[in-house]
Structure formats: C-alpha cells, structure tokens
Design a protein around this motif. Sequence first.
Motif, mmCIF file in Angstrom:
data_model
loop_
_atom_site.group_PDB
_atom_site.id
_atom_site.type_symbol
_atom_site.label_atom_id
_atom_site.label_comp_id
_atom_site.label_asym_id
_atom_site.label_seq_id
_atom_site.Cartn_x
_atom_site.Cartn_y
_atom_site.Cartn_z
ATOM 1 N N UNK A 1 0.777 -1.229 0.000
ATOM 2 C CA UNK A 1 0.000 0.000 0.000
ATOM 3 C C UNK A 1 0.811 1.283 0.000
ATOM 4 N N UNK A 2 2.110 1.181 0.241
ATOM 5 C CA UNK A 2 2.952 2.379 0.337
ATOM 6 C C UNK A 2 3.167 3.016 -1.033
ATOM 7 N N UNK A 3 3.080 4.356 -1.084
ATOM 8 C CA UNK A 3 3.339 5.066 -2.327
ATOM 9 C C UNK A 3 4.840 5.072 -2.611
ATOM 10 N N UNK A 4 5.202 4.930 -3.876
ATOM 11 C CA UNK A 4 6.608 4.881 -4.271
ATOM 12 C C UNK A 4 6.956 6.122 -5.085
ATOM 13 N N UNK A 5 7.895 6.908 -4.579
ATOM 14 C CA UNK A 5 8.423 8.043 -5.331
ATOM 15 C C UNK A 5 9.702 7.563 -6.007
ATOM 16 N N UNK A 6 9.591 7.274 -7.300
ATOM 17 C CA UNK A 6 10.704 6.592 -7.966
ATOM 18 C C UNK A 6 11.978 7.433 -8.000
ATOM 19 N N UNK B 1 0.663 0.411 -10.808
ATOM 20 C CA UNK B 1 0.863 1.725 -11.425
ATOM 21 C C UNK B 1 -0.467 2.279 -11.898
ATOM 22 N N UNK B 2 -0.715 3.528 -11.556
ATOM 23 C CA UNK B 2 -1.928 4.202 -12.005
ATOM 24 C C UNK B 2 -1.535 5.453 -12.780
ATOM 25 N N UNK B 3 -2.128 5.678 -13.946
ATOM 26 C CA UNK B 3 -1.812 6.884 -14.727
ATOM 27 C C UNK B 3 -2.008 8.154 -13.900
ATOM 28 N N UNK B 4 -1.036 9.035 -13.993
ATOM 29 C CA UNK B 4 -1.029 10.340 -13.311
ATOM 30 C C UNK B 4 -0.884 10.243 -11.797
ATOM 31 N N UNK B 5 -0.897 9.004 -11.253
ATOM 32 C CA UNK B 5 -0.714 8.851 -9.805
ATOM 33 C C UNK B 5 0.601 8.147 -9.480
ATOM 34 N N UNK B 6 1.180 7.511 -10.471
ATOM 35 C CA UNK B 6 2.476 6.884 -10.284
ATOM 36 C C UNK B 6 2.416 5.493 -9.692
ATOM 37 N N UNK B 7 3.525 5.111 -9.067
ATOM 38 C CA UNK B 7 3.679 3.755 -8.549
ATOM 39 C C UNK B 7 3.385 3.680 -7.048
ATOM 40 N N UNK B 8 2.919 2.525 -6.643
ATOM 41 C CA UNK B 8 2.748 2.233 -5.221
ATOM 42 C C UNK B 8 2.876 0.734 -5.024
ATOM 43 N N UNK B 9 3.167 0.336 -3.800
ATOM 44 C CA UNK B 9 3.193 -1.086 -3.495
ATOM 45 C C UNK B 9 1.769 -1.625 -3.563
ATOM 46 N N UNK B 10 1.598 -2.814 -4.129
ATOM 47 C CA UNK B 10 0.268 -3.426 -4.193
ATOM 48 C C UNK B 10 -0.279 -3.583 -2.772
ATOM 49 N N UNK B 11 -1.566 -3.350 -2.572
ATOM 50 C CA UNK B 11 -2.130 -3.394 -1.219
ATOM 51 C C UNK B 11 -2.189 -4.811 -0.652
ATOM 52 N N UNK B 12 -2.276 -4.869 0.650
ATOM 53 C CA UNK B 12 -2.453 -6.144 1.348
ATOM 54 C C UNK B 12 -3.789 -6.751 0.936
#
Length: 233
Positions: free
Chosen positions: A36-41, A70-81
């Motif tokens: 669930x954590x957002x990833x700032x690449x 990955x979501x357009x315009x929102x970037x990457x995040x860890x897949x949720x639990x």
Amino acid sequence: MKKDTEKKIKKQPEVSAQIAYQGIRHMLYTKELVPGQRILYRDLAEKLELSPTPVIQALKWLELQGFVQHEPRRGYSMAPFSLKELEELYEIRELIEPSLVPTAIEKIDKNGLDELKAALEAHLAADRESYLKERLFKNRDFHMTLASLSGKTTQVRILENVFDMLFLKYGGNYFPISSLSATDQAHQEIYDAVAMRSLERAQSVLKNHLTNVKIQVMTSIKKILAEQERKDF
C-alpha cells in the motif's frame, strides 16, 4: 574492439535495472517498502544511487510479479495487502507441491536424498528466535528442494514466485511459536516417507502440513486485523 564497446553500452542499462530490481527486493525484505505504500521513484533512484530509468524498469518487472501497481497520473505504489490473495497463494502451494511428489520420488537418487536431508537438517538447526529470517527461509528451502527433485522446472518456477510473494510482500511469518515443533515433525515425516519411497505417505503428510499452515496463517492474520480495527475505534 568497437563491437565490444557497443556490447558494453547495450548491456549497461540491463545491468543497472537488475541492480535496481535487487535493491528494491532487499527493501521489501527489510520492510522499507510495505503493501500500500506510495513509491516516489526519484527518491528511490537517489537512495539506490541510480538514475530514474533503471528504477522505473525494475518497478515494471515488479508490477508484472504482483508487488507493485501503477496508475496513470498517480504513479507507482506497493500493491495493497489482500487477504484473498494471501489465501490463494497458499492454495497454489496445496495444488503444486503434492503434485510434484510422485515424480520426485520416481527420480530421486542418493545425491537427491542427501540434498533433501541437508535441507531438512538446516531447517531443524535454524535458530527458533529468528524464525522470520533464517528459519523461515530454511523452511522454504526444504520445500523448494523437494519440489526441484521432480525436475518440473515450470511448476518449480511458479512455486518459487509464490514463495517470493509470501515472504517479500507479506512477510511470511504469521506462525504461532507453538507450531514450530509441528512443522519440524511434518518435515521429518515427509523426508522419511520420501526416503522409503512411500508415495501415499509422503503426499498425505505434505497435504496435511500445507493445509494446517494455511489455516494457522489465515487465523493469525485475521486476529491481527481484528485487533488493528479495535485500536482504530
């Protein structure tokens, strides 16, 4: 000489992407990245001392494996639990591992049996107080060794990916301490049955072991989630 230089230039991005991939996997292992954590690449690239391009490539690989989304315009995040995903991962183990036992027993020789025994003894010798690290991975090694003896590389590779998801995304350590002796006994009985080439016994013990592990893990996690909900109120 010119061709060698061109090859090195072409390989460099692949090498950097592999470094990024392994670096991110290590961060999953150490829980620096959690579901669930957002990833700032760009921050990730700076931490790994790489440019953003190989980091993005590594994130794409991890997205294909189910670790990242990955979501357009929102970037990457860890897949949720996902409790459902976790249960399905254990169900895959229940399907694959027992199905490989007949071929493993059919093909096993002295070297294979010695390899399985070494994996068993390594798990039994692992420090119980550090189950999350050493003992947990020795547990995986025992199961992967048995599966690998079948020689069915595609199914073994799938199983390896399942263990990756269980241990890197979900931590893998939801066993009550009281279950450690039961796991030791199950592994010993599986080894003994394989050594005696008792197919029915080996499959029966393995199936029961995997089912019990799934039940224990799911029960433990549901209890943890229920406690977290109570604290939130």
